[in-house]
Write an enzyme that holds these catalytic residues in place. Structure first.
Site, short mmCIF file in Angstrom:
data_model
loop_
_atom_site.label_atom_id
_atom_site.label_comp_id
_atom_site.label_asym_id
_atom_site.label_seq_id
_atom_site.Cartn_x
_atom_site.Cartn_y
_atom_site.Cartn_z
N ARG A 153 0.84 -1.18 0.00
CA ARG A 153 0.00 0.00 0.00
C ARG A 153 0.89 1.24 0.00
O ARG A 153 2.04 1.20 0.43
CB ARG A 153 -0.90 0.01 1.23
N LYS A 177 -1.74 -3.00 7.93
CA LYS A 177 -2.85 -2.62 8.79
C LYS A 177 -2.81 -3.40 10.09
O LYS A 177 -2.45 -4.57 10.12
CB LYS A 177 -4.17 -2.88 8.06
N HIS A 249 -2.45 2.44 -5.72
CA HIS A 249 -3.13 1.20 -5.38
C HIS A 249 -3.33 0.32 -6.60
O HIS A 249 -3.48 -0.90 -6.47
CB HIS A 249 -4.48 1.50 -4.72
N ARG A 252 -0.73 -2.23 -6.73
CA ARG A 252 -0.99 -3.32 -5.78
C ARG A 252 -1.94 -4.34 -6.41
O ARG A 252 -1.72 -5.56 -6.33
CB ARG A 252 -1.58 -2.75 -4.49
N HIS A 275 -3.14 -9.54 3.68
CA HIS A 275 -4.57 -9.45 3.95
C HIS A 275 -4.90 -9.98 5.34
O HIS A 275 -4.29 -10.94 5.82
CB HIS A 275 -5.37 -10.23 2.90
N TYR A 284 9.28 -11.12 11.28
CA TYR A 284 9.62 -11.64 9.97
C TYR A 284 10.38 -12.96 10.02
O TYR A 284 10.36 -13.74 9.08
CB TYR A 284 10.44 -10.62 9.17
#
Length: 304
Positions: A153, A177, A249, A252, A275, A284
């Site tokens: 994003r 997010k 976007h 993406r 997502h 990570y």
């Protein structure tokens, strides 16, 4: 008429009979479904679909692209997909197709109305937008390469910090997010663009304020904002002669669509995108980097 086309026509007839006798749909509704499915039949013939009883994700993505190329409005595209989804559910009831076919057609990502997707050729035009003689050529090229290489994003790209880059290992760490971290591989073009920017331009940009943590900064040494990134992308969209609606976007969406069209597993793409409905990791080191990098190198147009 080829056997596959004859079989598809016969199944369409049976499906319309099913809608009339067992579902009790109105005649106009049945006609509408029929028209939408006929468009699928035309596409199947043109694209030489090998077996309409076993479509894969790549087939469905190509059909979605075909509907857009036909200049259909988004509601019309959605209606066509609903008709196809009902048709395959009927075939499942008749035990004509396997369960996994219906699962693919039911996957939300396939039925989402993606506002704009660039072809790989259009992406190449966009990435070639920054010119060597321009003041921020190295930075802007690195930004565009990073957007497409990672599918991130705009907010994730402008928030990217130096500590998040692992160029020797060809990956970066993104904060998405809900403050969820994910690891995304970087192809060689993106790594090369980032190295050139970090070595030859970024040191000059940070002189005004001293060292700052962000990767992409303005001429005053401040972090870029999402609005600044949006303006930057729009500049090169116009230069490439692309649709004015293309935005950060869009890259993406293009990232995800190109991977799926190339045969990548849907769940792996969702993991790369970060997502919420995919189990992502807070650290990570918990992600199998080699596995993600192999997927990225195999399916991404600029992953090698």
């Amino acid at each position: 008429m080829p056997a596959s086309a004859a079989g598809l026509a016969a199944d369409f007839t049976a499906f319309r009979h099913y809608l009339q006798t067992e579902r009790g749909l109105a005649a106009n509704s049945i006609l509408a479904y029929g028209r939408d499915l006929e468009r699928f039949a035309v596409w199947a013939a043109k694209s030489r679909l090998k077996n309409y009883l076993q479509p894969n994700v790549a087939d469905l993505i190509r059909y979605l692209s075909y509907l857009r190329e036909e200049k259909l409005a988004p509601p019309s595209v959605a209606r066509h997909l609903i008709a196809l989804k009902m048709f395959y559910r009927y075939l499942r009831l008749e035990e004509r197709v396997a369960q996994n076919t219906v699962d693919q057609l039911s996957a939300p990502a396939l039925w989402e109305r993606i506002p704009q997707v660039l072809s790989p050729q259009s992406v190449e035009k966009l990435l070639a937008g920054p010119q060597p003689l321009e003041r921020f050529y190295l930075r802007d090229r690195a930004i565009l390469e990073t957007l497409y290489a990672t599918g991130s994003r705009a907010s994730e790209v402008v928030s990217l910090k130096m500590a998040d880059l692992y160029l020797d290992s060809s990956f970066c760490r993104c904060l998405g997010k809900g403050n969820k971290q994910r690891v995304v591989p970087l192809g060689k073009p993106a790594v090369a663009a980032l190295r050139a920017y970090l070595q030859n331009q970024r040191p000059k940009l940070v002189r005004a304020r001293g060292e700052v943590p962000w990767v992409f900064i303005s001429r005053g040494g401040r972090a870029l904002t999402r609005e600044m990134l949006w303006i930057l992308v729009k500049k090169y969209v116009s230069r490439a002669g692309l649709n004015a609606k293309v935005s950060p976007h869009t890259l993406r969406h293009s990232f995800a669509t190109h991977l799926l069209a190339g045969g990548a597993d849907l769940r792996m793409v969702q993991e790369l995108l970060g997502h919420a409905n995919i189990r992502t990791t807070q650290h990570y080191t918990h992600v199998d980097r080699d596995r993600l990098q192999a997927i990225h190198r195999r399916f991404h147009p600029r992953g090698k």
